[in-house]
Write a protein that holds these residues in place. Structure first.
Motif, PDB file in Angstrom:
ATOM      1  N   GLU A   1      -2.375 147.905 -13.068  1.00  0.00           N
ATOM      2  CA  GLU A   1      -1.974 146.878 -14.016  1.00  0.00           C
ATOM      3  C   GLU A   1      -2.230 147.489 -15.392  1.00  0.00           C
ATOM      4  N   ILE A   2      -1.162 147.801 -16.109  1.00  0.00           N
ATOM      5  CA  ILE A   2      -1.249 148.594 -17.331  1.00  0.00           C
ATOM      6  C   ILE A   2      -1.428 147.664 -18.525  1.00  0.00           C
ATOM      7  N   ALA A   3      -2.550 147.799 -19.210  1.00  0.00           N
ATOM      8  CA  ALA A   3      -2.798 147.026 -20.425  1.00  0.00           C
ATOM      9  C   ALA A   3      -2.230 147.779 -21.624  1.00  0.00           C
ATOM     10  N   TYR A   4      -1.718 147.025 -22.592  1.00  0.00           N
ATOM     11  CA  TYR A   4      -1.103 147.671 -23.752  1.00  0.00           C
ATOM     12  C   TYR A   4      -1.279 146.805 -24.990  1.00  0.00           C
ATOM     13  N   GLU A   5      -1.115 147.433 -26.140  1.00  0.00           N
ATOM     14  CA  GLU A   5      -0.974 146.749 -27.417  1.00  0.00           C
ATOM     15  C   GLU A   5       0.431 146.993 -27.927  1.00  0.00           C
ATOM     16  N   ARG A   6       0.969 146.000 -28.653  1.00  0.00           N
ATOM     17  CA  ARG A   6       2.328 146.116 -29.183  1.00  0.00           C
ATOM     18  C   ARG A   6       2.318 145.747 -30.655  1.00  0.00           C
ATOM     19  N   HIS A   7       2.861 146.629 -31.468  1.00  0.00           N
ATOM     20  CA  HIS A   7       2.887 146.468 -32.915  1.00  0.00           C
ATOM     21  C   HIS A   7       4.335 146.365 -33.388  1.00  0.00           C
ATOM     22  N   GLY A   8       4.563 145.576 -34.424  1.00  0.00           N
ATOM     23  CA  GLY A   8       5.880 145.532 -35.038  1.00  0.00           C
ATOM     24  C   GLY A   8       6.808 144.524 -34.402  1.00  0.00           C
ATOM     25  N   ASP A   9       8.087 144.729 -34.638  1.00  0.00           N
ATOM     26  CA  ASP A   9       9.138 143.810 -34.210  1.00  0.00           C
ATOM     27  C   ASP A   9       9.629 144.201 -32.822  1.00  0.00           C
ATOM     28  N   PRO A  10       9.524 143.332 -31.817  1.00  0.00           N
ATOM     29  CA  PRO A  10      10.023 143.675 -30.484  1.00  0.00           C
ATOM     30  C   PRO A  10      11.516 143.995 -30.454  1.00  0.00           C
ATOM     31  N   ALA A  11      12.240 143.612 -31.495  1.00  0.00           N
ATOM     32  CA  ALA A  11      13.661 143.949 -31.577  1.00  0.00           C
ATOM     33  C   ALA A  11      13.890 145.287 -32.274  1.00  0.00           C
ATOM     34  N   GLY A  12      12.819 145.952 -32.698  1.00  0.00           N
ATOM     35  CA  GLY A  12      12.952 147.227 -33.398  1.00  0.00           C
ATOM     36  C   GLY A  12      13.217 148.385 -32.457  1.00  0.00           C
ATOM     37  N   TRP A  13      13.321 149.580 -33.032  1.00  0.00           N
ATOM     38  CA  TRP A  13      13.552 150.775 -32.202  1.00  0.00           C
ATOM     39  C   TRP A  13      12.251 151.127 -31.464  1.00  0.00           C
ATOM     40  N   PRO A  14      12.343 151.392 -30.151  1.00  0.00           N
ATOM     41  CA  PRO A  14      11.133 151.467 -29.327  1.00  0.00           C
ATOM     42  C   PRO A  14      10.434 152.825 -29.380  1.00  0.00           C
ATOM     43  N   VAL A  15       9.110 152.761 -29.420  1.00  0.00           N
ATOM     44  CA  VAL A  15       8.243 153.935 -29.387  1.00  0.00           C
ATOM     45  C   VAL A  15       7.079 153.636 -28.454  1.00  0.00           C
ATOM     46  N   VAL A  16       6.712 154.595 -27.628  1.00  0.00           N
ATOM     47  CA  VAL A  16       5.500 154.489 -26.816  1.00  0.00           C
ATOM     48  C   VAL A  16       4.579 155.641 -27.195  1.00  0.00           C
ATOM     49  N   LEU A  17       3.345 155.314 -27.557  1.00  0.00           N
ATOM     50  CA  LEU A  17       2.340 156.300 -27.959  1.00  0.00           C
ATOM     51  C   LEU A  17       1.249 156.326 -26.892  1.00  0.00           C
ATOM     52  N   VAL A  18       1.004 157.499 -26.305  1.00  0.00           N
ATOM     53  CA  VAL A  18       0.088 157.585 -25.170  1.00  0.00           C
ATOM     54  C   VAL A  18      -1.099 158.481 -25.526  1.00  0.00           C
ATOM     55  N   HIS A  19      -2.294 157.940 -25.380  1.00  0.00           N
ATOM     56  CA  HIS A  19      -3.506 158.667 -25.759  1.00  0.00           C
ATOM     57  C   HIS A  19      -3.913 159.695 -24.712  1.00  0.00           C
ATOM     58  N   GLY A  20      -4.864 160.534 -25.081  1.00  0.00           N
ATOM     59  CA  GLY A  20      -5.390 161.536 -24.177  1.00  0.00           C
ATOM     60  C   GLY A  20      -6.818 161.260 -23.764  1.00  0.00           C
ATOM     61  N   PHE A  21      -7.431 162.252 -23.131  1.00  0.00           N
ATOM     62  CA  PHE A  21      -8.841 162.226 -22.750  1.00  0.00           C
ATOM     63  C   PHE A  21      -9.635 162.987 -23.799  1.00  0.00           C
ATOM     64  N   PRO A  22     -10.764 162.452 -24.249  1.00  0.00           N
ATOM     65  CA  PRO A  22     -11.331 161.142 -24.004  1.00  0.00           C
ATOM     66  C   PRO A  22     -11.142 160.236 -25.227  1.00  0.00           C
ATOM     67  N   TYR A  23     -10.013 159.580 -25.278  1.00  0.00           N
ATOM     68  CA  TYR A  23      -9.639 158.724 -26.405  1.00  0.00           C
ATOM     69  C   TYR A  23      -9.122 157.396 -25.852  1.00  0.00           C
ATOM     70  N   ASP A  24      -8.530 156.579 -26.688  1.00  0.00           N
ATOM     71  CA  ASP A  24      -7.916 155.323 -26.255  1.00  0.00           C
ATOM     72  C   ASP A  24      -6.927 154.898 -27.332  1.00  0.00           C
ATOM     73  N   PRO A  25      -6.315 153.721 -27.257  1.00  0.00           N
ATOM     74  CA  PRO A  25      -5.304 153.356 -28.251  1.00  0.00           C
ATOM     75  C   PRO A  25      -5.770 153.354 -29.700  1.00  0.00           C
ATOM     76  N   ARG A  26      -7.073 153.300 -29.940  1.00  0.00           N
ATOM     77  CA  ARG A  26      -7.567 153.305 -31.327  1.00  0.00           C
ATOM     78  C   ARG A  26      -7.129 154.574 -32.075  1.00  0.00           C
ATOM     79  N   CYS A  27      -6.848 155.642 -31.355  1.00  0.00           N
ATOM     80  CA  CYS A  27      -6.437 156.876 -32.040  1.00  0.00           C
ATOM     81  C   CYS A  27      -5.080 156.720 -32.710  1.00  0.00           C
ATOM     82  N   TYR A  28      -4.319 155.693 -32.335  1.00  0.00           N
ATOM     83  CA  TYR A  28      -2.983 155.484 -32.892  1.00  0.00           C
ATOM     84  C   TYR A  28      -2.909 154.317 -33.875  1.00  0.00           C
ATOM     85  N   ASP A  29      -4.033 153.730 -34.257  1.00  0.00           N
ATOM     86  CA  ASP A  29      -3.974 152.533 -35.089  1.00  0.00           C
ATOM     87  C   ASP A  29      -3.150 152.745 -36.362  1.00  0.00           C
ATOM     88  N   GLU A  30      -3.432 153.803 -37.087  1.00  0.00           N
ATOM     89  CA  GLU A  30      -2.708 154.008 -38.352  1.00  0.00           C
ATOM     90  C   GLU A  30      -1.289 154.484 -38.104  1.00  0.00           C
TER      91      GLU A  30
END
Length: 299
Positions: free
Chosen positions: A13-42
């Protein structure tokens, strides 16, 4: 505004965060080891401001992402990562997103682009062709100066190492942050904000399996055998790609444009960034610019 949700994948069961407009152009940012989604905040904030629909998942074994079955292999193999990424993209109905990542996340993005090129609109990959050749890695040692930097992998090959990670997961991962990003002064509280994701009950098993299966020391999940056979042939990645090479990462010295072109048949650009192992957090402007450049290229 940041939305949180989950997608039901084949194994997790994959947990995710979603930023911006869901109608916008799609991007998926995937973190590495040993990190998590916080590395992509900015990075995510910059892309959302540019009109993107940005999805940032927790990989298997991290944060609120959970395995669906108590009996399933806690697999850290590269094809498992790619399947999770495919499940996320299809589960959210994203149409040919740009996928970007580094370390485990870069491997997920590369292997997904290799296996299902129609799924991926474009790829931003740190280090280029981030796909393991398991047979070669299992049989061929690196130079001693390279092997010495991989101490954490050899440590995790033993049960003593598994126990060490379980008992000292914050000290272990913080040590890797120091070694892998030697020019980055980590701001106060940044590591701590990420380290909570390592408390996932399957973090240790997933990490240990990842560092053993890549050297053929443990079997992979049989559910992925057919796709692992495809990846084992090391076919090229054919989707439009921008490579980000880091200049201060002791694990991955930059490669030449010609070296990258051997495995990436539609190489759009090759960018050098003066960071260590975690470029989206060390230089979010440069990382976001790479994603934006690929978006403009794709039209």
């Amino acid at each position: 505004m940041v939305e949180r949700g989950t997608v039901r994948g084949g194994a997790v069961e994959i947990a995710y965060e979603r930023h911006g407009d869901p109608a916008g152009w799609p991007v998926v940012l995937v973190h590495g080891f040993p990190y998590d989604p916080r590395c992509y905040d900015e990075v995510a904030a910059r892309l959302a401001a540019a009109g993107a629909d940005v999805v940032v998942p927790w990989m298997r074994g991290y944060g609120p992402t959970r395995y669906r079955d108590a009996q399933v292999v806690r697999s850290g193999q590269q094809v498992a990562f790619a399947h999770d990424l495919r499940d996320l993209v299809t589960g959210l109905g994203l149409r040919r997103p740009v996928v970007a990542g580094f370390d485990w996340g870069g491997r997920a993005a590369c292997v997904a682009a290799l296996l299902w090129p129609d799924l991926v609109g474009g790829l931003v990959s740190v280090d280029g062709y981030n796909v393991h050749d398991v047979a070669a890695m299992a049989a061929t040692p690196e130079e001693p100066q390279v092997e010495s930097r991989l101490w954490y992998q050899w440590y995790l090959h033993s049960e003593r190492g598994r126990a060490g990670l379980a008992a000292h997961r914050r000290a272990f991962t913080r040590q890797l942050w120091r070694e892998w990003s030697p020019t980055w002064e980590v701001p106060a509280g940044v590591f701590e904000a990420t380290a909570a994701s390592f408390d996932n009950p399957d973090f240790v098993d997933t990490v240990v399996h990842s560092y053993r299966v890549r050297y053929a020391l443990e079997p992979g999940d049989p559910a992925y055998d057919a796709d692992e056979a495809v990846v084992a042939a090391q076919p090229p990645i054919t989707v439009p790609t921008i490579v980000v090479d880091t200049t201060a990462d002791p694990l991955s010295p930059p490669m030449t444009l010609e070296q990258h072109r051997a495995d990436l048949t539609d190489l759009v650009d090759h960018r050098l960034v003066a960071t260590g192992h975690n470029p989206p957090q060390e230089d979010p402007v440069a990382f976001a610019d790479a994603v934006l450049a690929l978006h403009r290229h794709l039209g």
